[in-house]
Write a protein that holds these residues in place. Structure first.
Motif, short mmCIF file in Angstrom:
data_model
loop_
_atom_site.label_atom_id
_atom_site.label_comp_id
_atom_site.label_asym_id
_atom_site.label_seq_id
_atom_site.Cartn_x
_atom_site.Cartn_y
_atom_site.Cartn_z
N GLU A 1 31.63 12.96 57.38
CA GLU A 1 31.12 14.04 58.23
C GLU A 1 29.61 13.93 58.42
O GLU A 1 28.87 13.66 57.49
CB GLU A 1 31.45 15.39 57.61
CG GLU A 1 31.03 16.57 58.49
CD GLU A 1 31.30 17.92 57.82
OE1 GLU A 1 31.63 18.88 58.54
OE2 GLU A 1 31.20 17.99 56.58
N TYR A 2 29.19 14.13 59.67
CA TYR A 2 27.77 14.14 60.01
C TYR A 2 27.40 15.54 60.48
O TYR A 2 28.08 16.11 61.34
CB TYR A 2 27.47 13.12 61.10
CG TYR A 2 26.12 13.33 61.77
CD1 TYR A 2 24.95 13.28 61.03
CD2 TYR A 2 26.04 13.59 63.13
CE1 TYR A 2 23.71 13.49 61.63
CE2 TYR A 2 24.82 13.80 63.74
CZ TYR A 2 23.65 13.75 62.99
OH TYR A 2 22.45 13.97 63.59
N GLN B 1 31.92 26.61 63.97
CA GLN B 1 31.16 25.77 63.05
C GLN B 1 30.78 26.55 61.79
O GLN B 1 30.68 27.77 61.81
CB GLN B 1 29.86 25.28 63.73
CG GLN B 1 30.06 24.50 65.00
CD GLN B 1 30.62 23.10 64.75
OE1 GLN B 1 30.32 22.47 63.74
NE2 GLN B 1 31.43 22.61 65.69
N SER C 1 28.93 19.94 63.41
CA SER C 1 29.49 18.88 62.58
C SER C 1 30.30 17.90 63.43
O SER C 1 30.90 18.27 64.44
CB SER C 1 30.36 19.46 61.47
OG SER C 1 31.52 20.08 62.02
N TYR C 2 30.32 16.65 62.98
CA TYR C 2 31.08 15.57 63.62
C TYR C 2 31.83 14.82 62.53
O TYR C 2 31.24 14.42 61.52
CB TYR C 2 30.15 14.60 64.35
CG TYR C 2 29.30 15.23 65.43
CD1 TYR C 2 29.66 15.15 66.78
CD2 TYR C 2 28.14 15.92 65.11
CE1 TYR C 2 28.88 15.72 67.77
CE2 TYR C 2 27.35 16.49 66.09
CZ TYR C 2 27.73 16.40 67.41
OH TYR C 2 26.94 16.97 68.40
N GLY C 3 33.12 14.61 62.71
CA GLY C 3 33.89 13.90 61.72
C GLY C 3 34.33 14.81 60.59
O GLY C 3 34.01 16.00 60.54
N LEU C 4 35.10 14.21 59.65
CA LEU C 4 35.66 14.98 58.55
C LEU C 4 35.40 14.28 57.21
O LEU C 4 35.16 13.07 57.16
CB LEU C 4 37.17 15.17 58.74
CG LEU C 4 37.62 15.94 59.99
CD1 LEU C 4 39.14 15.83 60.14
CD2 LEU C 4 37.18 17.39 59.92
#
Length: 213
Positions: free
Chosen positions: A125-126, A101, A118-121
């Protein structure tokens, strides 16, 4: 008795393994006269909820949860919870590495950085702040070179803050990897467990909810 306190102890992981739950979002939807929708959210971060009752398999499990519940005084004290679906900085099948990360970018001044996952791109992104890393699990690197905990950096396991012994140079790319728990509390002050029903297969509901930092 002081409210809002936190006990730095993890709910029995073997029992949470059988629980259900996950992230909850709050979305406000307004339907216009045209039929179009306007969607918004007052929450920057999700809040996780779990049912610990589904992890009970034996009467000894019931006894262990009862003892844990009483020691937390019901909803009064928070505690750590291992979310087996999302408990480390990498996929479940992978090993934690210092490159998992982003931790931040050095500016030549800041020496304290917040752990995050992080989640998503891209634009979707979150970034989720991580405030309860597992002691001894945090790995950190600067420009791809792994550093030593204790000598090069320290981790506050009650906040997720990483403090560097030497301020990272401007432009230094800081990365990290870690295991983490979710800060939670019981969402009930009453445990209703009928042993006869439990032995017959009826599982009690024991709600647990994430604490906001």
């Amino acid at each position: 008795m002081t409210t809002g306190a936190f006990h730095d102890i993890r709910f029995p992981a073997a029992i949470s393994f059988g629980s259900t739950g996950g992230p909850e979002r709050r979305t406000e939807i307004v339907t216009l006269s045209s039929g179009h929708e306007v969607r918004n959210t007052p929450w920057a971060h999700a809040r996780r909820r779990y049912n610990a009752g589904l992890g009970l398999r034996r009467l000894d499990d019931v006894h262990e949860v009862l003892s844990f519940f009483e020691a937390r005084r019901g909803r009064l004290f928070g505690f750590r919870w291992k979310d087996w679906t999302d408990w480390k900085s990498c996929p479940p099948s992978a090993a934690i590495s210092a490159a998992d990360q982003r931790l931040g970018t050095g500016d030549g001044t800041a020496s304290v950085f917040q752990l995050a996952r992080s989640y998503g791109l891209g634009a979707a992104e979150y970034i989720r702040p991580v405030t309860r890393p597992v002691a001894g699990s945090v790995r950190v690197a600067a420009d791809g070179v792994e550093l030593a905990e204790g000598a090069d950096f320290a981790v506050d396991t009650a906040t997720g803050l990483v403090t560097f012994a030497t301020t990272p140079a401007s432009g230094a790319v800081l990365t990290c990897g870690f295991a983490f728990d979710v800060p939670v509390r019981f969402d009930t002050d009453t445990l209703e467990i009928n042993l006869a029903a439990f032995e017959a297969g009826e599982i009690p509901a024991i709600p647990v909810v994430e604490l906001r930092a």
